[in-house]
Design an enzyme around this catalytic site. Structure first.
Site, mmCIF file in Angstrom:
data_model
loop_
_atom_site.group_PDB
_atom_site.id
_atom_site.type_symbol
_atom_site.label_atom_id
_atom_site.label_comp_id
_atom_site.label_asym_id
_atom_site.label_seq_id
_atom_site.Cartn_x
_atom_site.Cartn_y
_atom_site.Cartn_z
ATOM 1 N N TYR A 2 -26.581 9.166 -35.699
ATOM 2 C CA TYR A 2 -27.843 9.918 -35.650
ATOM 3 C C TYR A 2 -29.053 8.977 -35.823
ATOM 4 O O TYR A 2 -30.046 9.086 -35.094
ATOM 5 C CB TYR A 2 -27.780 10.957 -36.766
ATOM 6 C CG TYR A 2 -28.953 11.873 -36.923
ATOM 7 C CD1 TYR A 2 -29.145 12.952 -36.059
ATOM 8 C CD2 TYR A 2 -29.851 11.708 -37.975
ATOM 9 C CE1 TYR A 2 -30.217 13.817 -36.246
ATOM 10 C CE2 TYR A 2 -30.909 12.566 -38.170
ATOM 11 C CZ TYR A 2 -31.092 13.621 -37.294
ATOM 12 O OH TYR A 2 -32.155 14.477 -37.485
ATOM 13 N N LYS A 61 -31.977 8.413 -33.109
ATOM 14 C CA LYS A 61 -33.352 8.770 -33.469
ATOM 15 C C LYS A 61 -34.288 7.564 -33.355
ATOM 16 O O LYS A 61 -35.458 7.709 -33.010
ATOM 17 C CB LYS A 61 -33.394 9.352 -34.887
ATOM 18 C CG LYS A 61 -32.800 10.754 -34.991
ATOM 19 C CD LYS A 61 -33.474 11.718 -34.032
ATOM 20 C CE LYS A 61 -33.338 13.164 -34.444
ATOM 21 N NZ LYS A 61 -33.902 14.073 -33.413
ATOM 22 N N SER A 87 -36.505 10.812 -36.891
ATOM 23 C CA SER A 87 -36.030 11.222 -38.213
ATOM 24 C C SER A 87 -36.171 10.086 -39.209
ATOM 25 O O SER A 87 -36.062 8.902 -38.840
ATOM 26 C CB SER A 87 -34.558 11.620 -38.116
ATOM 27 O OG SER A 87 -33.986 11.705 -39.404
#
Ligand code: NAI
Length: 285
Positions: A163, A167, A150
């Site tokens: 996150y 990622k 991401s």
């Protein structure tokens, strides 16, 4: 570019990007394991209906697929997903690690549960399924693995430290596996998608209109194909635009008498990205 005779596992394929990847791989002849836990965006709950609905779509279009509803977040789940593929089809050529959840919070408010849950699904999830599929691919001397990273991990985004870390962990894993997989013709790459899905629809607004998830899938199909001769590459893809994201090392400075002061004096030269080399993966190209 077809996949006749090949078998693909797509995790989190009950909706959003994973659904598009599964439909297109099946349309091009792959037999697909549609894995999805069927929970909410934050990972709570579970339902078999999401995976089954995509299997029904594939079957109605003349393709072949099975539903698998384990969570990628446990070692047993990863093993069960690969076992389902082997039981039904006897081989696995392609793994798309796509399943994902969000538990956003500003770092000052982020709890251990929010960190654990996000790392469990994105990073450990990819480990669990990839570890189960690795011997299968090595045995047949062939594999195409696509991770879903991401922009948050690559570039940062407020409120997503958990996150972003998960990622970017996938990028590190990709670099190592592309080296370890090279001798068995296992290519490992990653996409950093931008798409209008339930995960992003509230934050994208008008810009989301052009961001059909179907416009991400062609890069996944390319990376999943036997023609793909790239490994350890990351592609940013959204709304029809595709670019490579790479890690570059600037020319920097060389000073045998390096001091903190000389670093401070030279920091603009050290940072200067106008000349750089790319490292990562076997025979980068
Ligand atoms: P989505 O929420 O529509 O789809 C994610 C799917 O993963 C859901 O169907 C969900 O049930 C499934 N899932 C969640 N936890 C699971 C688990 N433990 N085991 C199995 N399945 C599980 O979201 P979207 O946007 O399609 O996301 C797909 C991937 O793309 C995610 O990894 C996400 O982080 C990533 N991504 C998406 C972006 C976007 O713009 N939509 C941007 C950057 C990355």
């Amino acid at each position: 570019m077809t996949f006749d005779g090949e078998v693909a596992i797509v995790t989190g394929a009950g909706r959003g990007l994973g659904r598009c990847h599964a439909l297109e791989l099946a349309r091009r002849g792959a037999r697909v394991v549609v894995n999805d836990l069927g929970g909410t965006v934050d990972g709570s709950g579970a339902s078999t209906s999401a995976a089954q609905a995509v299997v029904d779509e594939i079957t109605a279009a003349g393709g072949t697929a099975i539903a698998e509803t384990s969570s990628v977040a446990t070692e047993d789940g990863g093993a069960a997903i690969v076992a389902a593929a082997m039981d039904a089809f006897g081989r696995v050529d392609i793994l798309v690690n796509n399943a994902g959840i969000l538990r956003d919070a500003a770092f000052k408010n982020m709890t251990a549960d929010q960190v654990d849950a996000v790392i469990a699904v994105h990073l450990l999830g990819a480990f669990n399924v990839t570890r189960a599929v690795w011997p299968v691919m090595r045995e047949r001397n062939y594999g195409r693995i696509v991770h879903t990273t991401s922009g948050t991990g690559l570039f940062g985004n407020f409120g997503q430290a958990n996150y972003g870390a998960a990622k970017m962990g996938l990028v590190g894993m990709m670099h190592v596996l592309s080296i370890e997989g090279a001798r068995n013709n296992i290519a490992v790459n990653a996409i950093a998608p931008i798409a209008r899905t339930r995960m992003t629809k509230d934050i994208m607004g008008e810009a989301g209109k052009a961001m059909d998830p179907e416009l991400v899938t062609p890069v996944v199909v390319y990376l999943a194909h036997r023609y793909c001769d790239r490994t350890a590459h990351v592609y940013s893809v959204g709304g029809g635009k595709v670019s490579r994201v790479f890690i570059g090392v600037t020319s920097g400075i060389e000073d045998p008498a390096l001091t903190a002061e000389s670093v401070a004096d030279s920091i603009d030269t050290i940072d200067d990205p106008s000349a750089f080399v790319i490292r990562g993966g076997p025979a980068p190209r």
